[in-house]
Scaffold this active site. Structure first.
Site, PDB file in Angstrom:
ATOM      1  N   ARG A  45       0.830  -1.206   0.000  1.00  0.00           N
ATOM      2  CA  ARG A  45       0.000   0.000   0.000  1.00  0.00           C
ATOM      3  C   ARG A  45       0.866   1.258   0.000  1.00  0.00           C
ATOM      4  NH1 ARG A  45      -4.302   2.166  -1.880  1.00  0.00           N
ATOM      5  NH2 ARG A  45      -2.712   3.641  -2.460  1.00  0.00           N
TER       6      ARG A  45
ATOM      7  N   CYS B 157       1.267   4.247  -2.814  1.00  0.00           N
ATOM      8  CA  CYS B 157       1.130   5.675  -2.530  1.00  0.00           C
ATOM      9  C   CYS B 157       2.358   6.424  -3.030  1.00  0.00           C
ATOM     10  CB  CYS B 157       0.965   5.909  -1.027  1.00  0.00           C
ATOM     11  SG  CYS B 157      -0.721   6.298  -0.530  1.00  0.00           S
TER      12      CYS B 157
END
Lengths: 244, 106
Positions: A201, A205
């Site tokens: 994750r 980002c």
């Protein structure tokens, strides 16, 4: 002065009103997570449960041979490892156990097997509040993680904090910007059509702001995860969560 | 063999509908995507699903592309007597997998 006051108010609000990404997800996504029979993350939990009981490595030992109960363990990670002198994540602890206690090779990062084991361990803490400690020797690593969270990076020149502290609750391309709490990892993301780790994750980002992602298992990632864990203290563990 | 999670109540009331839920670990590759080299990724989906209860067919479904990976199937069944649900699915490689779940009617 007014700006400083406004900023301080925002921080106080953020502390009082921690929101799990669950609350920002659509009713359909929440329903998937609410019913274990419809939560695809349980396909990985099932694999993890099998691996947990499987004797492996030169020691011929399974995880279950040593660990009778692991309830609440995942809620405390990342923890400071005194021997290594740095914080380590739950996945890194599982790898450490495999190599040092089971005498088996490490699992590939982000492999189904490692995600499954981590999800199985995480599930044992589901519903328990996150309690990550930054006391004593962990403190400098927490400070380093906090600094990373607040550092602008990439071609877009954005920090994590600008979106996930400052603009959480507003929208980015039609989706609600969550506060970015790591309380459901490993989690099933509909976007990924699969299970993924917090590292993945964060990597996503960082690519999103056009920065060079931290290397897998780099100290920066562990520091950042320690800060994120502390920042989410008090939120319930939701592993395996379902997110858009 | 792919991983499958089946959720069926152990005990059900005679003649009363109960839910059967299945999660199947499958990529459900649509056949419409290309890889990094521009080559078409061959279609690989579960294309047919049949559920029987004590030799009575209760559901037959043809599946098509544009179903998400790790598909979730849910349907209602009524039973007059105890028995076994047999669920069989076939994918594009011709692999046939069968799962069973027993149900007690009271």
């Amino acid at each position: 002065m007014i700006w400083r006051l406004a900023f301080a108010t925002m921080l106080v609000l953020a502390a009082a009103d921690k929101r799990s990404g669950y609350q920002d997800a659509s009713p359909e996504t929440r329903a998937m997570q609410d019913d274990d029979a419809s939560n695809p993350g349980f396909l990985w939990v099932q694999q993890g449960e099998t691996l947990w009981a499987e004797r492996t490595g030169n020691a011929g030992r399974s995880c279950a041979d040593c660990h009778a109960s692991i309830r609440g363990v995942a809620a405390r990670y990342p923890v400071f490892d005194a021997r290594l002198g740095r914080p380590i994540t739950l996945a890194q602890r599982i790898q450490q156990c495999r190599v040092e206690r089971q005498g088996a090779g490490p699992l590939a990062p982000d492999s189904d097997a490692l995600l499954g084991l981590t999800a199985y361990v995480g599930l044992q803490s589901r519903g328990m509040p996150i309690q990550v400690s930054i006391d004593g020797p962990a403190r400098p690593f927490y400070e380093a993680g906090k600094a990373l969270f607040e550092t602008r990076q990439g071609q877009f020149n954005l920090s994590c904090a600008q979106c996930h502290d400052g603009l959480a609750g507003q929208r980015l391309a039609g989706s609600v910007i969550p506060q970015g709490h790591p309380n459901g990892y490993p989690e099933y993301r509909l976007e990924w059509q699969g299970m993924g780790s917090l590292e993945r994750r964060i990597r996503n980002c960082m690519i999103g702001v056009r920065a060079e992602p931290f290397a897998a298992d780099s100290p920066e990632l562990a520091d950042l995860e320690l800060y994120l864990g502390w920042r989410a203290n008090g939120l319930d563990v939701e592993t395996p969560a379902v997110r858009p | 063999m792919v991983r499958v999670l089946i959720s069926v109540p152990k005990r059900v009331k005679r003649g009363e509908a109960f839910d059967v839920k299945l999660l199947i670990s499958h990529p459900m590759e649509s056949g419409q995507r290309r890889d990094a080299m521009g080559e078409a990724i061959p279609r690989d989906i579960i294309n047919s699903f049949v559920c029987t209860y004590n030799d009575d067919e209760v559901l037959r479904a043809d599946l098509f592309p544009a179903i998400a990976a790790n598909p979730f199937l849910s349907f209602a069944v009524t039973a007059e007597q105890s028995g076994t649900l047999t669920m069989t699915f076939i994918d594009d490689h011709g692999v046939v997998q069968t799962e069973t779940a027993s149900v007690t009617v009271e």
